[in-house]
Design a protein around this motif. Structure first.
Motif, PDB file in Angstrom:
ATOM      1  N   ASP A  75      97.301 -69.475 -39.729  1.00  0.00           N
ATOM      2  CA  ASP A  75      97.163 -70.617 -40.620  1.00  0.00           C
ATOM      3  C   ASP A  75      97.472 -70.171 -42.046  1.00  0.00           C
ATOM      4  O   ASP A  75      97.563 -68.980 -42.329  1.00  0.00           O
ATOM      5  N   VAL A  76      97.607 -71.118 -42.928  1.00  0.00           N
ATOM      6  CA  VAL A  76      97.780 -70.833 -44.350  1.00  0.00           C
ATOM      7  C   VAL A  76      96.385 -70.715 -44.953  1.00  0.00           C
ATOM      8  O   VAL A  76      95.708 -71.718 -45.151  1.00  0.00           O
ATOM      9  N   ASP A  77      95.949 -69.498 -45.223  1.00  0.00           N
ATOM     10  CA  ASP A  77      94.632 -69.281 -45.810  1.00  0.00           C
ATOM     11  C   ASP A  77      94.680 -69.310 -47.326  1.00  0.00           C
ATOM     12  O   ASP A  77      93.678 -69.584 -47.977  1.00  0.00           O
ATOM     13  N   SER A  78      95.825 -69.001 -47.899  1.00  0.00           N
ATOM     14  CA  SER A  78      95.955 -68.972 -49.352  1.00  0.00           C
ATOM     15  C   SER A  78      97.247 -69.673 -49.771  1.00  0.00           C
ATOM     16  O   SER A  78      98.313 -69.046 -49.811  1.00  0.00           O
ATOM     17  N   PRO A  79      97.154 -70.957 -50.091  1.00  0.00           N
ATOM     18  CA  PRO A  79      98.346 -71.650 -50.578  1.00  0.00           C
ATOM     19  C   PRO A  79      98.948 -70.970 -51.808  1.00  0.00           C
ATOM     20  O   PRO A  79     100.163 -70.963 -51.986  1.00  0.00           O
ATOM     21  N   ALA A  80      98.104 -70.380 -52.644  1.00  0.00           N
ATOM     22  CA  ALA A  80      98.605 -69.691 -53.842  1.00  0.00           C
ATOM     23  C   ALA A  80      99.468 -68.491 -53.454  1.00  0.00           C
ATOM     24  O   ALA A  80     100.520 -68.254 -54.061  1.00  0.00           O
ATOM     25  N   ALA A  81      99.041 -67.722 -52.446  1.00  0.00           N
ATOM     26  CA  ALA A  81      99.840 -66.572 -51.998  1.00  0.00           C
ATOM     27  C   ALA A  81     101.181 -67.037 -51.448  1.00  0.00           C
ATOM     28  O   ALA A  81     102.214 -66.404 -51.696  1.00  0.00           O
ATOM     29  N   LEU A  82     101.181 -68.148 -50.717  1.00  0.00           N
ATOM     30  CA  LEU A  82     102.430 -68.693 -50.185  1.00  0.00           C
ATOM     31  C   LEU A  82     103.354 -69.123 -51.324  1.00  0.00           C
ATOM     32  O   LEU A  82     104.559 -68.852 -51.292  1.00  0.00           O
ATOM     33  N   ALA A  83     102.800 -69.747 -52.338  1.00  0.00           N
ATOM     34  CA  ALA A  83     103.608 -70.178 -53.494  1.00  0.00           C
ATOM     35  C   ALA A  83     104.189 -68.971 -54.226  1.00  0.00           C
ATOM     36  O   ALA A  83     105.365 -68.988 -54.617  1.00  0.00           O
ATOM     37  N   HIS A  84     103.395 -67.920 -54.408  1.00  0.00           N
ATOM     38  CA  HIS A  84     103.890 -66.706 -55.073  1.00  0.00           C
ATOM     39  C   HIS A  84     104.997 -66.050 -54.248  1.00  0.00           C
ATOM     40  O   HIS A  84     105.997 -65.575 -54.796  1.00  0.00           O
TER      41      HIS A  84
END
Length: 115
Positions: free
Chosen positions: A34-43
């Motif tokens: 799952d996507v646990d950190s949307p911020a990490a995905l954006a970075h």
């Protein structure tokens, strides 16, 4: 010469729930990726875009459909070449490390761009 680099966006997780590999072992698994950190995905997205604009990326493939093993094999098939892999630094057991479908990708760069 070039190098393939595995980029993990999951924070080292290797969840196998719902994956075909879990079914091979007679299980559905407990927890799905799952996507646990949307911020990490954006970075991650921003970094890939910057590397691409700078001409550093030669190839890119996500690992969300079959895991790292399938990702690497598909890249090798497309390039018509073989692979020499080092997986010592991957988290978890080798099977989980190679077949989980957590967020991440493999990028191909020139050896001189590694570092």
């Amino acid at each position: 010469a070039t190098t393939l680099l595995a980029i993990d966006v999951s924070g080292g997780k290797t969840r196998l729930g719902g994956r075909a590999l879990a079914q091979v072992f007679g299980s559905l698994g407990d927890v799905s990726p799952d996507v646990d950190s949307p911020a990490a995905l954006a970075h991650f997205f921003d970094a890939v875009q910057a590397l691409n604009e700078a001409g550093v990326l030669l190839a890119y493939h996500d690992r969300s459909d079959g895991g790292l093993a399938v990702c690497l094999l598909e890249m090798a098939f497309a390039a018509g070449c073989g692979l020499e892999l080092t997986i010592d630094g991957l988290p978890g057991a080798p099977v989980g490390a190679l077949f989980h479908e957590e967020l991440g990708a493999v990028v191909q760069v020139r050896d001189g761009d590694v570092g």
